[in-house]
Write a protein that holds these residues in place. Sequence first.
Motif, PDB file in Angstrom:
ATOM      1  N   ALA A 327       0.835  -1.200   0.000  1.00  0.00           N
ATOM      2  CA  ALA A 327       0.000   0.000   0.000  1.00  0.00           C
ATOM      3  C   ALA A 327       0.871   1.251   0.000  1.00  0.00           C
ATOM      4  CB  ALA A 327      -0.934  -0.012   1.206  1.00  0.00           C
ATOM      5  N   GLN A 328       1.933   1.221   0.800  1.00  0.00           N
ATOM      6  CA  GLN A 328       2.846   2.368   0.852  1.00  0.00           C
ATOM      7  C   GLN A 328       3.489   2.595  -0.515  1.00  0.00           C
ATOM      8  OE1 GLN A 328       3.325   4.224   3.658  1.00  0.00           O
ATOM      9  NE2 GLN A 328       4.736   5.640   2.651  1.00  0.00           N
ATOM     10  N   ALA A 329       3.931   1.526  -1.138  1.00  0.00           N
ATOM     11  CA  ALA A 329       4.616   1.648  -2.425  1.00  0.00           C
ATOM     12  C   ALA A 329       3.668   2.055  -3.550  1.00  0.00           C
ATOM     13  CB  ALA A 329       5.293   0.325  -2.779  1.00  0.00           C
ATOM     14  N   SER A 330       2.410   1.600  -3.464  1.00  0.00           N
ATOM     15  CA  SER A 330       1.445   1.944  -4.509  1.00  0.00           C
ATOM     16  C   SER A 330       0.973   3.387  -4.389  1.00  0.00           C
ATOM     17  CB  SER A 330       0.239   1.004  -4.452  1.00  0.00           C
ATOM     18  OG  SER A 330      -0.552   1.242  -3.292  1.00  0.00           O
ATOM     19  N   GLY A 331       1.067   3.937  -3.186  1.00  0.00           N
ATOM     20  CA  GLY A 331       0.660   5.317  -2.970  1.00  0.00           C
ATOM     21  C   GLY A 331      -0.830   5.519  -2.883  1.00  0.00           C
ATOM     22  N   THR A 332      -1.585   4.419  -2.757  1.00  0.00           N
ATOM     23  CA  THR A 332      -3.042   4.531  -2.718  1.00  0.00           C
ATOM     24  C   THR A 332      -3.622   3.309  -2.017  1.00  0.00           C
ATOM     25  OG1 THR A 332      -5.050   4.659  -4.059  1.00  0.00           O
ATOM     26  CG2 THR A 332      -3.206   3.433  -4.986  1.00  0.00           C
TER      27      THR A 332
END
Length: 423
Positions: A327-332
Amino acid sequence: MNYKLSIVAVVGAFSALSLLPNPAAAQSSDCSYPIGAVVSLSGSMAAIGGAIANAGQLAVEHMNEAGGLLGCKAEYRLRDDQGLPNVGIDAAKSLVAVEGAEVILGAIQSGVTMPILTSVAVPENVTQISCCSSAPSFTELARKGGTDGYWFRTLPTVRPQGFVMSELAAERGYSKVAVIYVNSDYGLAMAEAFEEAHLAGGGEVKMVAYNQEQASYRAEVSQALQGEPDALFLVAFPADGATAMREWISFGGTQNILLSNALRSKEFIEAVGEKYLTNAVGIDNAQFDGPSVDAFNSSWKDRYGEAPEGPGLHTMYDAAAVALLAAQASGTYEGTAIRDTIRKITGPGGEVINPGPEGFARAIEALKQGKSITYVGATGPIEFDQFGDVSGPYLLWGIAEDGELTNIETWSVERVNALMADK
Protein backbone atom coordinates in the motif's frame (compact mmCIF):
# COMPACT_ATOMS: atom_id res chain seq x y z
CA MET A 1 -20.39 5.13 -3.75
CA ASN A 2 -16.91 3.83 -2.90
CA TYR A 3 -16.45 3.30 0.83
CA LYS A 4 -12.98 1.73 0.62
CA LEU A 5 -10.71 3.51 3.08
CA SER A 6 -8.87 0.81 4.97
CA ILE A 7 -6.88 -2.39 5.00
CA VAL A 8 -8.41 -5.44 6.64
CA ALA A 9 -6.78 -8.47 8.20
CA VAL A 10 -8.96 -11.60 8.35
CA VAL A 11 -7.14 -13.83 10.79
CA GLY A 12 -7.50 -16.10 13.86
CA ALA A 13 -8.39 -15.45 17.52
CA PHE A 14 -7.14 -12.38 19.36
CA SER A 15 -7.68 -10.38 22.54
CA ALA A 16 -9.79 -7.27 22.41
CA LEU A 17 -7.04 -5.58 24.41
CA SER A 18 -4.94 -5.62 21.25
CA LEU A 19 -7.28 -3.03 19.76
CA LEU A 20 -5.90 -0.34 22.04
CA PRO A 21 -3.72 2.09 20.09
CA ASN A 22 -0.03 2.38 20.83
CA PRO A 23 0.47 5.86 22.31
CA ALA A 24 4.04 5.99 21.00
CA ALA A 25 2.80 5.39 17.48
CA ALA A 26 0.64 8.50 17.16
CA GLN A 27 1.23 10.33 13.89
CA SER A 28 1.38 14.05 13.28
CA SER A 29 -1.52 13.77 10.86
CA ASP A 30 -5.11 13.48 12.02
CA CYS A 31 -5.91 10.84 9.40
CA SER A 32 -6.10 7.14 10.17
CA TYR A 33 -6.80 3.87 8.38
CA PRO A 34 -8.26 0.90 10.26
CA ILE A 35 -6.50 -2.43 9.79
CA GLY A 36 -9.26 -4.94 10.48
CA ALA A 37 -8.99 -8.52 11.67
CA VAL A 38 -11.71 -11.15 11.36
CA VAL A 39 -10.55 -13.61 13.97
CA SER A 40 -11.55 -16.90 15.62
CA LEU A 41 -12.06 -15.45 19.07
CA SER A 42 -14.12 -18.57 19.69
CA GLY A 43 -14.32 -21.98 18.05
CA SER A 44 -11.77 -24.63 17.26
CA MET A 45 -8.91 -22.25 16.39
CA ALA A 46 -9.12 -20.01 19.45
CA ALA A 47 -6.14 -21.69 21.12
CA ILE A 48 -3.72 -20.48 18.44
CA GLY A 49 -5.58 -17.58 16.90
CA GLY A 50 -4.78 -15.03 19.59
CA ALA A 51 -1.05 -15.23 19.06
CA ILE A 52 -1.49 -15.20 15.28
CA ALA A 53 -3.50 -12.00 15.49
CA ASN A 54 -0.89 -10.49 17.81
CA ALA A 55 1.63 -10.92 14.98
CA GLY A 56 -0.53 -8.77 12.73
CA GLN A 57 -0.87 -6.22 15.50
CA LEU A 58 2.92 -6.10 15.81
CA ALA A 59 3.37 -5.30 12.12
CA VAL A 60 0.85 -2.46 12.39
CA GLU A 61 2.64 -1.07 15.43
CA HIS A 62 5.96 -1.21 13.60
CA MET A 63 4.52 0.69 10.63
CA ASN A 64 3.18 3.39 12.93
CA GLU A 65 6.49 3.70 14.73
CA ALA A 66 8.15 4.10 11.33
CA GLY A 67 5.95 7.09 10.48
CA GLY A 68 2.62 5.58 9.56
CA LEU A 69 0.97 4.34 6.40
CA LEU A 70 1.09 7.06 3.72
CA GLY A 71 1.48 9.55 6.54
CA CYS A 72 -1.58 8.31 8.44
CA LYS A 73 -1.98 6.13 11.49
CA ALA A 74 -2.87 2.49 10.90
CA GLU A 75 -5.46 1.11 13.35
CA TYR A 76 -5.82 -2.62 13.96
CA ARG A 77 -9.47 -3.70 14.42
CA LEU A 78 -10.87 -7.10 15.30
CA ARG A 79 -13.89 -9.26 14.42
CA ASP A 80 -14.72 -12.82 15.49
CA ASP A 81 -15.33 -15.34 12.70
CA GLN A 82 -16.07 -18.07 15.29
CA GLY A 83 -14.45 -20.52 12.87
CA LEU A 84 -17.62 -20.32 10.75
CA PRO A 85 -17.67 -19.40 7.04
CA ASN A 86 -20.92 -17.40 7.19
CA VAL A 87 -19.71 -15.36 10.13
CA GLY A 88 -16.41 -14.67 8.38
CA ILE A 89 -18.19 -13.59 5.20
CA ASP A 90 -20.46 -11.21 7.10
CA ALA A 91 -17.51 -9.69 8.93
CA ALA A 92 -15.53 -9.25 5.71
CA LYS A 93 -18.51 -7.73 3.89
CA SER A 94 -18.98 -5.22 6.69
CA LEU A 95 -15.33 -4.28 6.76
CA VAL A 96 -15.22 -3.82 2.98
CA ALA A 97 -18.57 -2.06 2.52
CA VAL A 98 -18.63 0.02 5.70
CA GLU A 99 -14.99 0.38 6.71
CA GLY A 100 -13.72 0.52 3.12
CA ALA A 101 -11.18 -2.30 3.11
CA GLU A 102 -8.79 -2.55 0.17
CA VAL A 103 -6.88 -5.53 1.58
CA ILE A 104 -8.13 -8.56 3.51
CA LEU A 105 -5.62 -10.60 5.50
CA GLY A 106 -6.76 -14.12 6.33
CA ALA A 107 -8.51 -16.13 7.44
CA ILE A 108 -6.82 -18.95 9.33
CA GLN A 109 -8.97 -21.89 8.21
CA SER A 110 -9.18 -22.57 4.50
CA GLY A 111 -12.89 -23.29 4.88
CA VAL A 112 -13.43 -19.71 6.05
CA THR A 113 -10.88 -18.09 3.76
CA MET A 114 -12.23 -19.52 0.50
CA PRO A 115 -15.79 -18.14 0.79
CA ILE A 116 -14.40 -14.75 1.85
CA LEU A 117 -12.20 -14.79 -1.26
CA THR A 118 -14.96 -15.77 -3.69
CA SER A 119 -17.82 -13.84 -2.08
CA VAL A 120 -16.04 -10.66 -1.01
CA ALA A 121 -12.44 -10.15 -2.13
CA VAL A 122 -12.67 -11.03 -5.82
CA PRO A 123 -16.07 -9.42 -6.53
CA GLU A 124 -15.00 -6.21 -4.74
CA ASN A 125 -11.50 -6.09 -6.32
CA VAL A 126 -9.93 -6.39 -2.87
CA THR A 127 -6.52 -8.01 -2.42
CA GLN A 128 -6.55 -10.93 0.03
CA ILE A 129 -3.43 -12.26 1.75
CA SER A 130 -3.68 -15.25 4.08
CA CYS A 131 -1.20 -16.16 6.76
CA CYS A 132 -2.47 -19.63 7.38
CA SER A 133 -4.76 -21.17 4.75
CA SER A 134 -2.80 -23.90 2.98
CA ALA A 135 -5.36 -25.95 1.01
CA PRO A 136 -4.36 -26.66 -2.63
CA SER A 137 -7.84 -25.55 -3.76
CA PHE A 138 -6.66 -21.92 -3.77
CA THR A 139 -3.93 -22.76 -6.25
CA GLU A 140 -6.40 -24.56 -8.47
CA LEU A 141 -8.81 -21.62 -8.34
CA ALA A 142 -6.00 -19.24 -9.26
CA ARG A 143 -4.84 -21.55 -12.05
CA LYS A 144 -8.35 -21.39 -13.56
CA GLY A 145 -8.42 -17.59 -13.31
CA GLY A 146 -10.95 -17.56 -10.49
CA THR A 147 -8.99 -15.20 -8.22
CA ASP A 148 -8.25 -12.49 -10.83
CA GLY A 149 -4.81 -12.28 -9.20
CA TYR A 150 -6.21 -10.89 -5.93
CA TRP A 151 -5.12 -13.94 -3.90
CA PHE A 152 -1.81 -14.36 -2.03
CA ARG A 153 -0.61 -16.42 0.94
CA THR A 154 2.60 -16.30 2.93
CA LEU A 155 2.95 -20.01 3.72
CA PRO A 156 3.34 -23.01 1.43
CA THR A 157 0.42 -25.21 0.44
CA VAL A 158 -0.48 -28.15 2.64
CA ARG A 159 0.24 -30.86 0.04
CA PRO A 160 4.01 -31.14 0.68
CA GLN A 161 3.33 -31.60 4.40
CA GLY A 162 1.52 -34.86 3.72
CA PHE A 163 4.46 -36.17 1.69
CA VAL A 164 7.01 -35.14 4.32
CA MET A 165 4.97 -36.87 7.04
CA SER A 166 4.79 -40.02 4.92
CA GLU A 167 8.59 -39.96 4.64
CA LEU A 168 8.80 -39.59 8.42
CA ALA A 169 6.39 -42.50 8.96
CA ALA A 170 8.52 -44.70 6.72
CA GLU A 171 11.69 -43.69 8.56
CA ARG A 172 10.07 -44.68 11.86
CA GLY A 173 8.82 -47.99 10.53
CA TYR A 174 5.12 -47.08 10.62
CA SER A 175 3.62 -49.25 7.89
CA LYS A 176 -0.06 -49.27 8.89
CA VAL A 177 -1.18 -45.72 9.68
CA ALA A 178 -4.62 -44.52 10.74
CA VAL A 179 -5.40 -40.94 9.65
CA ILE A 180 -8.06 -39.04 11.57
CA TYR A 181 -8.60 -35.73 9.81
CA VAL A 182 -10.89 -32.72 10.08
CA ASN A 183 -13.47 -32.71 7.30
CA SER A 184 -12.36 -29.45 5.67
CA ASP A 185 -10.31 -28.37 2.66
CA TYR A 186 -7.23 -28.25 4.89
CA GLY A 187 -7.76 -31.63 6.54
CA LEU A 188 -8.76 -33.47 3.38
CA ALA A 189 -5.86 -32.09 1.36
CA MET A 190 -3.22 -33.08 3.92
CA ALA A 191 -4.77 -36.49 4.57
CA GLU A 192 -5.05 -37.30 0.86
CA ALA A 193 -1.46 -36.20 0.21
CA PHE A 194 -0.26 -38.47 3.03
CA GLU A 195 -2.38 -41.36 1.74
CA GLU A 196 -1.06 -40.93 -1.81
CA ALA A 197 2.57 -40.91 -0.68
CA HIS A 198 2.22 -43.70 1.89
CA LEU A 199 0.41 -46.06 -0.46
CA ALA A 200 3.00 -45.39 -3.15
CA GLY A 201 5.66 -46.42 -0.64
CA GLY A 202 3.95 -49.73 0.08
CA GLY A 203 2.23 -48.75 3.33
CA GLU A 204 -1.39 -49.10 4.45
CA VAL A 205 -3.68 -46.20 5.37
CA LYS A 206 -7.01 -46.10 7.22
CA MET A 207 -8.75 -42.76 6.50
CA VAL A 208 -11.34 -41.44 8.97
CA ALA A 209 -12.89 -37.98 8.66
CA TYR A 210 -14.48 -36.05 11.53
CA ASN A 211 -16.69 -32.97 11.75
CA GLN A 212 -15.69 -30.10 13.99
CA GLU A 213 -16.98 -29.22 17.45
CA GLN A 214 -18.49 -32.56 18.44
CA ALA A 215 -18.63 -33.48 22.11
CA SER A 216 -17.02 -36.84 21.40
CA TYR A 217 -15.14 -38.63 18.64
CA ARG A 218 -15.45 -42.15 19.99
CA ALA A 219 -17.03 -43.47 16.80
CA GLU A 220 -14.24 -42.06 14.64
CA VAL A 221 -11.54 -43.30 17.01
CA SER A 222 -13.07 -46.79 17.13
CA GLN A 223 -13.13 -46.88 13.34
CA ALA A 224 -9.51 -45.73 13.12
CA LEU A 225 -8.39 -48.40 15.59
CA GLN A 226 -9.69 -51.21 13.40
CA GLY A 227 -6.79 -53.22 12.01
CA GLU A 228 -4.45 -52.26 14.89
CA PRO A 229 -2.47 -49.50 13.16
CA ASP A 230 1.21 -48.90 13.92
CA ALA A 231 0.65 -45.15 14.24
CA LEU A 232 -1.93 -42.36 14.15
CA PHE A 233 -1.65 -39.26 11.98
CA LEU A 234 -3.96 -36.67 13.52
CA VAL A 235 -4.86 -33.75 11.22
CA ALA A 236 -6.92 -31.48 13.42
CA PHE A 237 -7.34 -28.15 15.15
CA PRO A 238 -6.38 -27.86 18.85
CA ALA A 239 -9.75 -28.17 20.62
CA ASP A 240 -11.16 -31.05 18.55
CA GLY A 241 -7.73 -32.62 18.28
CA ALA A 242 -7.36 -32.78 22.05
CA THR A 243 -10.75 -34.48 22.40
CA ALA A 244 -9.94 -37.07 19.74
CA MET A 245 -6.43 -37.63 21.13
CA ARG A 246 -7.69 -38.24 24.69
CA GLU A 247 -10.21 -40.78 23.40
CA TRP A 248 -7.58 -42.47 21.25
CA ILE A 249 -5.39 -42.90 24.33
CA SER A 250 -8.27 -44.05 26.55
CA PHE A 251 -9.18 -46.71 23.97
CA GLY A 252 -5.63 -48.07 24.05
CA GLY A 253 -4.37 -46.56 20.79
CA THR A 254 -0.64 -46.49 20.10
CA GLN A 255 1.42 -43.52 21.23
CA ASN A 256 3.24 -43.52 17.88
CA ILE A 257 1.67 -40.21 16.93
CA LEU A 258 2.09 -37.88 13.93
CA LEU A 259 0.59 -34.39 14.29
CA SER A 260 -0.40 -31.70 11.81
CA ASN A 261 0.89 -28.13 12.01
CA ALA A 262 -2.23 -26.68 13.67
CA LEU A 263 -1.57 -28.87 16.74
CA ARG A 264 1.74 -27.17 17.53
CA SER A 265 0.07 -25.55 20.51
CA LYS A 266 0.69 -25.60 24.25
CA GLU A 267 -3.07 -25.67 24.80
CA PHE A 268 -3.32 -28.93 22.86
CA ILE A 269 -0.41 -30.44 24.80
CA GLU A 270 -1.85 -29.42 28.16
CA ALA A 271 -5.32 -30.71 27.26
CA VAL A 272 -3.96 -34.13 26.26
CA GLY A 273 -1.13 -34.47 28.78
CA GLU A 274 2.52 -34.31 27.80
CA LYS A 275 3.27 -37.80 29.15
CA TYR A 276 1.18 -39.26 26.32
CA LEU A 277 2.92 -37.23 23.62
CA THR A 278 6.65 -37.71 24.20
CA ASN A 279 6.83 -40.07 21.19
CA ALA A 280 4.82 -37.72 18.98
CA VAL A 281 6.28 -35.74 16.11
CA GLY A 282 4.59 -32.97 14.18
CA ILE A 283 5.18 -30.73 11.19
CA ASP A 284 4.98 -26.99 10.71
CA ASN A 285 6.31 -24.34 8.38
CA ALA A 286 9.87 -23.37 9.28
CA GLN A 287 11.69 -20.09 8.96
CA PHE A 288 14.93 -19.40 7.17
CA ASP A 289 17.88 -18.43 9.34
CA GLY A 290 19.13 -14.89 8.98
CA PRO A 291 18.84 -11.29 10.18
CA SER A 292 15.24 -10.84 9.04
CA VAL A 293 14.04 -13.78 11.13
CA ASP A 294 16.17 -12.64 14.07
CA ALA A 295 14.67 -9.15 13.82
CA PHE A 296 11.15 -10.50 14.07
CA ASN A 297 11.98 -12.91 16.90
CA SER A 298 13.61 -10.12 18.89
CA SER A 299 10.72 -7.73 18.30
CA TRP A 300 8.20 -10.36 19.32
CA LYS A 301 10.04 -11.15 22.55
CA ASP A 302 10.37 -7.45 23.38
CA ARG A 303 6.66 -6.87 22.76
CA TYR A 304 5.11 -10.02 24.24
CA GLY A 305 7.74 -11.23 26.70
CA GLU A 306 8.46 -14.66 25.22
CA ALA A 307 9.89 -16.33 22.15
CA PRO A 308 7.50 -16.70 19.20
CA GLU A 309 6.34 -20.32 19.25
CA GLY A 310 3.39 -21.85 17.47
CA PRO A 311 1.91 -21.84 13.98
CA GLY A 312 1.19 -18.74 11.96
CA LEU A 313 3.16 -16.10 13.87
CA HIS A 314 5.89 -15.41 11.33
CA THR A 315 3.56 -15.84 8.36
CA MET A 316 0.92 -13.51 9.83
CA TYR A 317 3.49 -10.79 10.44
CA ASP A 318 4.65 -11.13 6.85
CA ALA A 319 1.10 -11.06 5.50
CA ALA A 320 0.46 -7.79 7.32
CA ALA A 321 3.87 -6.37 6.39
CA VAL A 322 3.42 -7.20 2.69
CA ALA A 323 0.00 -5.51 2.72
CA LEU A 324 1.32 -2.40 4.47
CA LEU A 325 4.42 -2.03 2.31
CA ALA A 326 2.52 -2.68 -0.92
CA ALA A 327 0.00 0.00 0.00
CA GLN A 328 2.85 2.37 0.85
CA ALA A 329 4.62 1.65 -2.43
CA SER A 330 1.44 1.94 -4.51
CA GLY A 331 0.66 5.32 -2.97
CA THR A 332 -3.04 4.53 -2.72
CA TYR A 333 -5.57 2.31 -0.95
CA GLU A 334 -6.93 1.02 -4.24
CA GLY A 335 -7.05 -2.78 -4.16
CA THR A 336 -5.95 -3.43 -7.72
CA ALA A 337 -2.92 -1.15 -7.32
CA ILE A 338 -1.96 -3.00 -4.14
CA ARG A 339 -2.37 -6.33 -5.94
CA ASP A 340 -0.12 -5.14 -8.72
CA THR A 341 2.53 -3.83 -6.30
CA ILE A 342 2.96 -6.86 -4.04
CA ARG A 343 5.40 -8.69 -6.30
CA LYS A 344 7.35 -5.48 -6.85
CA ILE A 345 8.11 -5.10 -3.13
CA THR A 346 8.92 -8.79 -2.60
CA GLY A 347 10.83 -9.58 -5.79
CA PRO A 348 14.65 -9.39 -6.00
CA GLY A 349 16.70 -6.33 -6.89
CA GLY A 350 15.49 -3.71 -4.43
CA GLU A 351 16.88 -2.34 -1.17
CA VAL A 352 16.49 -5.13 1.38
CA ILE A 353 13.90 -4.35 4.06
CA ASN A 354 13.67 -6.45 7.23
CA PRO A 355 10.90 -6.60 9.85
CA GLY A 356 10.68 -3.91 12.50
CA PRO A 357 10.16 -0.16 12.72
CA GLU A 358 13.69 0.58 11.52
CA GLY A 359 13.18 -1.59 8.46
CA PHE A 360 9.81 -0.04 7.67
CA ALA A 361 11.24 3.48 8.12
CA ARG A 362 13.99 2.63 5.62
CA ALA A 363 11.34 1.35 3.23
CA ILE A 364 9.33 4.57 3.48
CA GLU A 365 12.45 6.67 2.88
CA ALA A 366 13.63 4.53 -0.03
CA LEU A 367 10.24 4.76 -1.70
CA LYS A 368 10.22 8.55 -1.25
CA GLN A 369 13.54 8.63 -3.10
CA GLY A 370 12.09 6.61 -5.97
CA LYS A 371 14.03 3.45 -5.10
CA SER A 372 12.66 -0.08 -5.23
CA ILE A 373 12.51 -2.27 -2.12
CA THR A 374 12.65 -6.01 -1.44
CA TYR A 375 10.93 -7.13 1.75
CA VAL A 376 12.74 -10.07 3.35
CA GLY A 377 10.46 -11.06 6.16
CA ALA A 378 9.94 -12.98 9.37
CA THR A 379 9.85 -16.15 7.26
CA GLY A 380 12.86 -15.11 5.19
CA PRO A 381 12.80 -14.27 1.46
CA ILE A 382 9.30 -14.07 -0.01
CA GLU A 383 8.58 -14.63 -3.67
CA PHE A 384 5.02 -15.18 -4.88
CA ASP A 385 4.48 -17.31 -7.98
CA GLN A 386 1.81 -16.59 -10.59
CA PHE A 387 -0.83 -18.22 -8.39
CA GLY A 388 0.03 -16.23 -5.26
CA ASP A 389 1.84 -19.16 -3.60
CA VAL A 390 5.23 -19.31 -1.89
CA SER A 391 7.58 -22.19 -1.12
CA GLY A 392 9.48 -22.72 2.08
CA PRO A 393 11.17 -25.10 4.52
CA TYR A 394 9.39 -27.32 7.05
CA LEU A 395 10.02 -27.94 10.73
CA LEU A 396 9.61 -31.30 12.45
CA TRP A 397 8.82 -30.75 16.12
CA GLY A 398 8.29 -32.83 19.22
CA ILE A 399 7.17 -32.56 22.84
CA ALA A 400 9.55 -32.90 25.79
CA GLU A 401 8.70 -34.60 29.08
CA ASP A 402 8.05 -31.19 30.65
CA GLY A 403 5.56 -30.36 27.90
CA GLU A 404 7.78 -27.88 26.08
CA LEU A 405 7.87 -27.83 22.29
CA THR A 406 11.17 -29.01 20.80
CA ASN A 407 12.68 -28.71 17.32
CA ILE A 408 13.71 -32.05 15.85
CA GLU A 409 14.73 -31.33 12.27
CA THR A 410 14.31 -28.79 9.47
CA TRP A 411 13.65 -29.78 5.88
CA SER A 412 15.17 -27.25 3.48
CA VAL A 413 13.33 -25.89 0.46
CA GLU A 414 15.68 -27.91 -1.77
CA ARG A 415 14.88 -31.13 0.08
CA VAL A 416 11.13 -30.48 -0.08
CA ASN A 417 11.32 -29.62 -3.78
CA ALA A 418 13.27 -32.82 -4.47
CA LEU A 419 10.64 -34.86 -2.64
CA MET A 420 7.81 -33.17 -4.54
CA ALA A 421 9.43 -33.39 -7.98
CA ASP A 422 6.88 -34.80 -10.47
CA LYS A 423 4.27 -35.21 -7.70
